[in-house]
Motif scaffolding. Structure first.
Motif, PDB file in Angstrom:
ATOM      1  N   CYS A   1      10.452  -5.751   7.988  1.00  0.00           N
ATOM      2  CA  CYS A   1      10.245  -4.465   8.657  1.00  0.00           C
ATOM      3  C   CYS A   1       9.948  -4.688  10.138  1.00  0.00           C
ATOM      4  CB  CYS A   1       9.088  -3.713   7.993  1.00  0.00           C
ATOM      5  SG  CYS A   1       9.358  -3.393   6.227  1.00  0.00           S
TER       6      CYS A   1
ATOM      7  N   ASP B   1       9.177   5.998   1.956  1.00  0.00           N
ATOM      8  CA  ASP B   1       7.850   6.604   1.836  1.00  0.00           C
ATOM      9  C   ASP B   1       6.818   5.942   2.753  1.00  0.00           C
ATOM     10  OD1 ASP B   1       8.771   8.457   0.035  1.00  0.00           O
ATOM     11  OD2 ASP B   1       8.219   7.272  -1.724  1.00  0.00           O
ATOM     12  N   ALA B   2       7.123   4.737   3.227  1.00  0.00           N
ATOM     13  CA  ALA B   2       6.236   4.068   4.185  1.00  0.00           C
ATOM     14  C   ALA B   2       6.484   4.538   5.616  1.00  0.00           C
ATOM     15  CB  ALA B   2       6.409   2.554   4.100  1.00  0.00           C
TER      16      ALA B   2
ATOM     17  N   TYR C   1      10.470   2.401  -1.307  1.00  0.00           N
ATOM     18  CA  TYR C   1       9.271   1.851  -0.665  1.00  0.00           C
ATOM     19  C   TYR C   1       9.281   2.092   0.846  1.00  0.00           C
ATOM     20  CZ  TYR C   1       6.045  -1.735   1.069  1.00  0.00           C
ATOM     21  OH  TYR C   1       5.028  -2.394   1.719  1.00  0.00           O
TER      22      TYR C   1
END
Length: 362
Positions: free
Chosen positions: A245, A280-281, A277
């Motif tokens: 990320c 929603d992050a 994941y």
């Protein structure tokens, strides 16, 4: 302006520049120098352009990370960046790009490399393809553009993302869930399962596997920016992947699944779990990685809604004949080695694989 190598203790200034440059990727972060050096011993040369009149760390105008890979089998090259999809020049203007590229050429001549490879997402800015000191017969070749990155823009929630999928894709995601497969996302605690799946898949593909130490070093260096994903069926790991990320983007770099479980579609659950994941992050883009248009992996990524963006990979041959011989040697190795590798016991493939893989920049 001057061009020089980054000095010890200046890594923070490098990363600050990377984080504020609009075209930067995770591959430009300084931590990869430590990861690759600690894993495989390859030396790195991190070139920066600076305005000497500015204060410490404030005058950086451009950067170019380079890793020197010298292999008996696969040639002698400077790469930005090896083992990753992207890299290359980051600069504030065209003049700085040219000066950095010229310094890379000078460094390449000093090291006696056969090739310099820059893995750009965007084309290099200047139109004539030459650095300031390059003569007309030493122009930078046209980039290879036969590969694309597959990008998906993400909505504000995974619910909306799932609703955007076609019914066939939603059914493919639900299938492994109905079969009892379960996805787990975490960190270093999943590394053993991850590497088990990854190494078996690489052996089955006939390809030398990366050292497990590479992934240990990535997790150590980048911490929470890296997530591992595992899909299990009755305690058996069936598919695995790694995402990185960076700013608003999540990129899947290495993913694998085991052929014996293909009928259960663990790969579909793996990718959906990552997408769920990161959406929603709060991440807004998902990079499925490099593909060749219309081949199998391209179509797999396309079904999720990913769109292609053309990559621009530049190769500047310092010694064209030597580079050509290295390419032929690597091609012959692949032809001869794949069937032998596929028949190899896993423990032997895992022992020998990293010795060869360290010299393969892709």
């Amino acid at each position: 302006m001057r061009i020089r190598l980054l000095e010890q203790g200046e890594e923070r200034f490098w990363d600050e520049y990377v984080h504020r440059h609009p075209r930067a990727t995770l591959c430009h972060l300084y931590g990869w120098s430590r990861v690759i050096g600690d894993t495989y011993g390859h030396p790195s040369y991190y070139l920066l352009a600076e305005d000497r009149e500015q204060g410490e760390g404030k005058g950086i105008l451009g950067v170019l990370p380079l890793v020197h890979i010298k292999s008996l089998f696969f040639g002698n090259t400077l790469v930005s960046m090896p083992f990753l999809n992207y890299g290359g020049l980051l600069a504030d203007d065209e003049e700085t790009e040219k000066l950095l590229f010229d310094e890379a050429r000078k460094l390449g001549r000093r090291l006696g490399v056969g090739n310099i490879e820059l893995r750009h997402i965007y084309p290099i800015s200047w139109a004539n393809g030459q650095g300031l000191e390059a003569s007309a017969n030493a122009a930078l070749p046209e980039p290879a553009t036969h590969k694309v990155r597959m990008m998906l823009d993400l909505p504000e929630s995974s619910v909306k993302l799932f609703e955007s999928f076609k019914s066939k894709l939603r059914s493919q995601v639900r299938k492994p869930q109905k079969e009892g497969l379960v996805a787990h996302i975490g960190g270093a605690e999943l590394l053993d399962d991850y590497y088990q799946v990854f190494s078996i898949n690489m052996r089955d593909l006939g390809s030398p596997v990366h050292s497990k130490k590479l992934f240990e070093n990535i997790l150590k260096e980048f911490g929470g920016s890296v997530r591992l994903g595992i899909v299990k069926y009755k305690e058996a790991a069936t598919a695995a992947g790694l995402i990185f990320c960076f700013r608003e983007l999540a990129e899947i770099i290495w993913a694998s699944s085991l052929r014996e479980y293909n009928h259960l579609s663990p790969n579909m659950l793996l990718y959906w779990s990552f997408l769920e994941y990161v959406t929603d992050a709060g991440f807004r883009h998902f990079d499925f990685g490099r593909s060749t248009p219309n081949e199998g992996t391209y179509k797999f990524k396309e079904q999720w809604g990913a769109k292609p963006q053309t990559l621009h990979w530049y190769e500047d041959g310092q010694r064209d004949k030597e580079n050509h011989r290295s390419e032929k040697k690597a091609y012959r190795f692949r032809q001869i080695g794949e069937e032998i590798w596929q028949a190899m016991p896993l423990f032997l493939a895992n022992a020998l694989g990293p010795l060869l893989r360290k010299g393969i920049s892709l």
